[in-house]
Design a protein around this motif. Structure first.
Motif, PDB file in Angstrom:
ATOM      1  N   THR A  30       0.827  -1.204   0.000  1.00 21.21           N
ATOM      2  CA  THR A  30       0.000   0.000   0.000  1.00 21.21           C
ATOM      3  C   THR A  30       0.865   1.260   0.000  1.00 21.21           C
ATOM      4  OG1 THR A  30      -0.236  -0.090   2.408  1.00 21.21           O
ATOM      5  CG2 THR A  30      -1.995  -1.078   1.093  1.00 21.21           C
ATOM      6  N   GLY A  31       2.013   1.197   0.628  1.00 23.40           N
ATOM      7  CA  GLY A  31       2.894   2.358   0.687  1.00 23.40           C
ATOM      8  C   GLY A  31       3.528   2.710  -0.649  1.00 23.40           C
ATOM      9  N   TYR A  32       3.761   1.713  -1.472  1.00 21.35           N
ATOM     10  CA  TYR A  32       4.411   1.961  -2.762  1.00 21.35           C
ATOM     11  C   TYR A  32       3.483   1.792  -3.962  1.00 21.35           C
ATOM     12  CZ  TYR A  32       8.888   2.359  -0.477  1.00 21.35           C
ATOM     13  OH  TYR A  32       9.917   2.788   0.318  1.00 21.35           O
ATOM     14  N   LEU A  33       2.620   0.808  -3.945  1.00 24.43           N
ATOM     15  CA  LEU A  33       1.802   0.504  -5.120  1.00 24.43           C
ATOM     16  C   LEU A  33       0.326   0.851  -4.948  1.00 24.43           C
ATOM     17  CD1 LEU A  33       3.347  -2.968  -6.008  1.00 24.43           C
ATOM     18  CD2 LEU A  33       3.777  -0.782  -7.143  1.00 24.43           C
ATOM     19  N   GLY A  34      -0.071   1.241  -3.762  1.00 27.77           N
ATOM     20  CA  GLY A  34      -1.473   1.559  -3.509  1.00 27.77           C
ATOM     21  C   GLY A  34      -1.909   2.850  -4.193  1.00 27.77           C
ATOM     22  N   ARG A  35      -3.199   3.127  -4.111  1.00 26.69           N
ATOM     23  CA  ARG A  35      -3.756   4.321  -4.759  1.00 26.69           C
ATOM     24  C   ARG A  35      -3.148   5.616  -4.233  1.00 26.69           C
ATOM     25  NH1 ARG A  35     -10.010   4.438  -4.876  1.00 26.69           N
ATOM     26  NH2 ARG A  35      -9.399   6.468  -5.633  1.00 26.69           N
ATOM     27  N   LYS A  36      -2.757   5.605  -2.962  1.00 31.94           N
ATOM     28  CA  LYS A  36      -2.137   6.783  -2.374  1.00 31.94           C
ATOM     29  C   LYS A  36      -0.652   6.551  -2.108  1.00 31.94           C
ATOM     30  CE  LYS A  36      -6.392   8.350  -0.264  1.00 31.94           C
ATOM     31  NZ  LYS A  36      -7.076   8.732   0.970  1.00 31.94           N
ATOM     32  N   GLY A  37      -0.092   5.546  -2.747  1.00 34.67           N
ATOM     33  CA  GLY A  37       1.300   5.168  -2.550  1.00 34.67           C
ATOM     34  C   GLY A  37       2.269   6.101  -3.264  1.00 34.67           C
ATOM     35  N   ARG A  38       3.538   5.825  -3.070  1.00 36.66           N
ATOM     36  CA  ARG A  38       4.593   6.663  -3.628  1.00 36.66           C
ATOM     37  C   ARG A  38       4.570   6.701  -5.151  1.00 36.66           C
ATOM     38  NH1 ARG A  38       9.693   6.636  -1.095  1.00 36.66           N
ATOM     39  NH2 ARG A  38      10.163   8.101  -2.754  1.00 36.66           N
ATOM     40  N   LEU A  39       4.332   5.559  -5.783  1.00 40.46           N
ATOM     41  CA  LEU A  39       4.302   5.529  -7.248  1.00 40.46           C
ATOM     42  C   LEU A  39       3.162   6.383  -7.778  1.00 40.46           C
ATOM     43  CD1 LEU A  39       5.524   4.405  -9.846  1.00 40.46           C
ATOM     44  CD2 LEU A  39       3.977   2.463  -9.647  1.00 40.46           C
ATOM     45  N   ALA A  40       2.003   6.284  -7.182  1.00 44.69           N
ATOM     46  CA  ALA A  40       0.846   7.082  -7.615  1.00 44.69           C
ATOM     47  C   ALA A  40       1.122   8.572  -7.446  1.00 44.69           C
ATOM     48  CB  ALA A  40      -0.396   6.677  -6.834  1.00 44.69           C
ATOM     49  N   GLN A  41       1.796   8.952  -6.380  1.00 42.56           N
ATOM     50  CA  GLN A  41       2.118  10.356  -6.158  1.00 42.56           C
ATOM     51  C   GLN A  41       3.038  10.887  -7.251  1.00 42.56           C
ATOM     52  OE1 GLN A  41       3.744  10.497  -2.219  1.00 42.56           O
ATOM     53  NE2 GLN A  41       1.755  10.341  -1.223  1.00 42.56           N
ATOM     54  N   ILE A  42       4.003  10.079  -7.626  1.00 41.55           N
ATOM     55  CA  ILE A  42       4.915  10.506  -8.692  1.00 41.55           C
ATOM     56  C   ILE A  42       4.167  10.616 -10.015  1.00 41.55           C
ATOM     57  CG2 ILE A  42       6.941   9.843 -10.035  1.00 41.55           C
ATOM     58  CD1 ILE A  42       8.057   8.571  -7.450  1.00 41.55           C
ATOM     59  N   LEU A  43       3.299   9.654 -10.286  1.00 42.95           N
ATOM     60  CA  LEU A  43       2.586   9.632 -11.566  1.00 42.95           C
ATOM     61  C   LEU A  43       1.587  10.777 -11.705  1.00 42.95           C
ATOM     62  CD1 LEU A  43       2.001   5.842 -12.138  1.00 42.95           C
ATOM     63  CD2 LEU A  43       3.727   7.325 -13.132  1.00 42.95           C
ATOM     64  N   ARG A  44       1.150  11.332 -10.597  1.00 40.13           N
ATOM     65  CA  ARG A  44       0.237  12.479 -10.685  1.00 40.13           C
ATOM     66  C   ARG A  44       0.907  13.667 -11.366  1.00 40.13           C
ATOM     67  NH1 ARG A  44      -1.314  10.871  -5.228  1.00 40.13           N
ATOM     68  NH2 ARG A  44      -3.167   9.596  -5.501  1.00 40.13           N
ATOM     69  N   GLY A  45       2.208  13.744 -11.292  1.00 43.67           N
ATOM     70  CA  GLY A  45       2.940  14.830 -11.931  1.00 43.67           C
ATOM     71  C   GLY A  45       3.187  14.620 -13.411  1.00 43.67           C
ATOM     72  N   LEU A  46       2.756  13.493 -13.937  1.00 49.46           N
ATOM     73  CA  LEU A  46       2.963  13.174 -15.348  1.00 49.46           C
ATOM     74  C   LEU A  46       2.295  14.186 -16.263  1.00 49.46           C
ATOM     75  CD1 LEU A  46       4.449  10.742 -16.657  1.00 49.46           C
ATOM     76  CD2 LEU A  46       2.220   9.759 -17.083  1.00 49.46           C
ATOM     77  N   GLY A  47       1.150  14.677 -15.871  1.00 50.69           N
ATOM     78  CA  GLY A  47       0.421  15.636 -16.694  1.00 50.69           C
ATOM     79  C   GLY A  47       1.128  16.975 -16.824  1.00 50.69           C
ATOM     80  N   GLN A  48       2.047  17.263 -15.947  1.00 47.25           N
ATOM     81  CA  GLN A  48       2.765  18.530 -15.992  1.00 47.25           C
ATOM     82  C   GLN A  48       3.970  18.481 -16.930  1.00 47.25           C
ATOM     83  OE1 GLN A  48       3.687  19.083 -11.893  1.00 47.25           O
ATOM     84  NE2 GLN A  48       1.589  19.595 -11.324  1.00 47.25           N
ATOM     85  N   LEU A  49       4.290  17.300 -17.411  1.00 50.18           N
ATOM     86  CA  LEU A  49       5.424  17.162 -18.316  1.00 50.18           C
ATOM     87  C   LEU A  49       5.049  17.593 -19.729  1.00 50.18           C
ATOM     88  CD1 LEU A  49       6.770  13.660 -17.272  1.00 50.18           C
ATOM     89  CD2 LEU A  49       7.723  15.877 -16.676  1.00 50.18           C
ATOM     90  N   GLY A  50       6.048  17.890 -20.512  1.00 53.79           N
ATOM     91  CA  GLY A  50       5.823  18.225 -21.909  1.00 53.79           C
ATOM     92  C   GLY A  50       5.391  16.998 -22.695  1.00 53.79           C
ATOM     93  N   ARG A  51       4.786  17.232 -23.830  1.00 50.61           N
ATOM     94  CA  ARG A  51       4.283  16.131 -24.653  1.00 50.61           C
ATOM     95  C   ARG A  51       5.368  15.136 -25.026  1.00 50.61           C
ATOM     96  NH1 ARG A  51      -0.132  18.176 -28.998  1.00 50.61           N
ATOM     97  NH2 ARG A  51      -1.503  16.541 -28.261  1.00 50.61           N
ATOM     98  N   GLU A  52       6.558  15.640 -25.323  1.00 52.69           N
ATOM     99  CA  GLU A  52       7.630  14.756 -25.772  1.00 52.69           C
ATOM    100  C   GLU A  52       8.213  13.917 -24.631  1.00 52.69           C
ATOM    101  OE1 GLU A  52       8.949  18.708 -24.605  1.00 52.69           O
ATOM    102  OE2 GLU A  52       7.690  18.149 -26.297  1.00 52.69           O
ATOM    103  N   ASP A  53       8.066  14.384 -23.399  1.00 54.72           N
ATOM    104  CA  ASP A  53       8.627  13.661 -22.259  1.00 54.72           C
ATOM    105  C   ASP A  53       7.678  12.599 -21.700  1.00 54.72           C
ATOM    106  OD1 ASP A  53      10.934  15.180 -22.361  1.00 54.72           O
ATOM    107  OD2 ASP A  53      10.162  16.695 -20.967  1.00 54.72           O
ATOM    108  N   ARG A  54       6.397  12.796 -21.864  1.00 53.29           N
ATOM    109  CA  ARG A  54       5.411  11.888 -21.258  1.00 53.29           C
ATOM    110  C   ARG A  54       5.575  10.425 -21.656  1.00 53.29           C
ATOM    111  NH1 ARG A  54       0.169  15.272 -22.243  1.00 53.29           N
ATOM    112  NH2 ARG A  54       0.996  17.153 -21.310  1.00 53.29           N
ATOM    113  N   PRO A  55       5.736  10.105 -22.943  1.00 56.95           N
ATOM    114  CA  PRO A  55       5.843   8.678 -23.298  1.00 56.95           C
ATOM    115  C   PRO A  55       7.043   7.987 -22.644  1.00 56.95           C
ATOM    116  CG  PRO A  55       5.423   9.985 -25.249  1.00 56.95           C
ATOM    117  CD  PRO A  55       5.681  10.946 -24.131  1.00 56.95           C
TER     118      PRO A  55
END
Length: 90
Positions: A30-55
């Motif tokens: 739950t701490g790393y892979l859960g909905r509120k885990g570390r990975l999910a927190q990092i992935l929330r910032g994906l939308g702030q990246l440029g189009r070329e960096d996202r993939p």
């Protein structure tokens, strides 16, 4: 962001190596892979990246997630087996 993902993966795998029972394993999951885990927190910032960096970052995130899930399932099977053997011995 890729560096953040890779460092989180290394940290998660190091902490996973310290897990000794199924309860601690679930807390790790739950701490790393859960909905509120570390990975999910990092992935929330994906939308702030440029189009070329996202993939590229998305691909790295998927690889990290798959590696963590594989390690989780492997350890879960080993811990379940150990608990079953301990119960049979008792």
């Amino acid at each position: 962001m890729q560096e953040q993902l890779k460092s989180m993966e290394a940290e998660a795998l190091a902490r996973l190596a310290e897990v000794q029972d199924l309860t601690a394993l679930e807390e790790w999951r739950t701490g790393y892979l859960g909905r509120k885990g570390r990975l999910a927190q990092i992935l929330r910032g994906l939308g702030q990246l440029g189009r070329e960096d996202r993939p590229l970052v998305g691909k790295t995130a998927n690889e990290v997630k798959e590696a963590l899930e594989a390690a989780l399932h492997e350890l879960k099977a080993a811990l379940a087996q150990a608990e079953m053997e301990a119960a049979l011995a008792a």
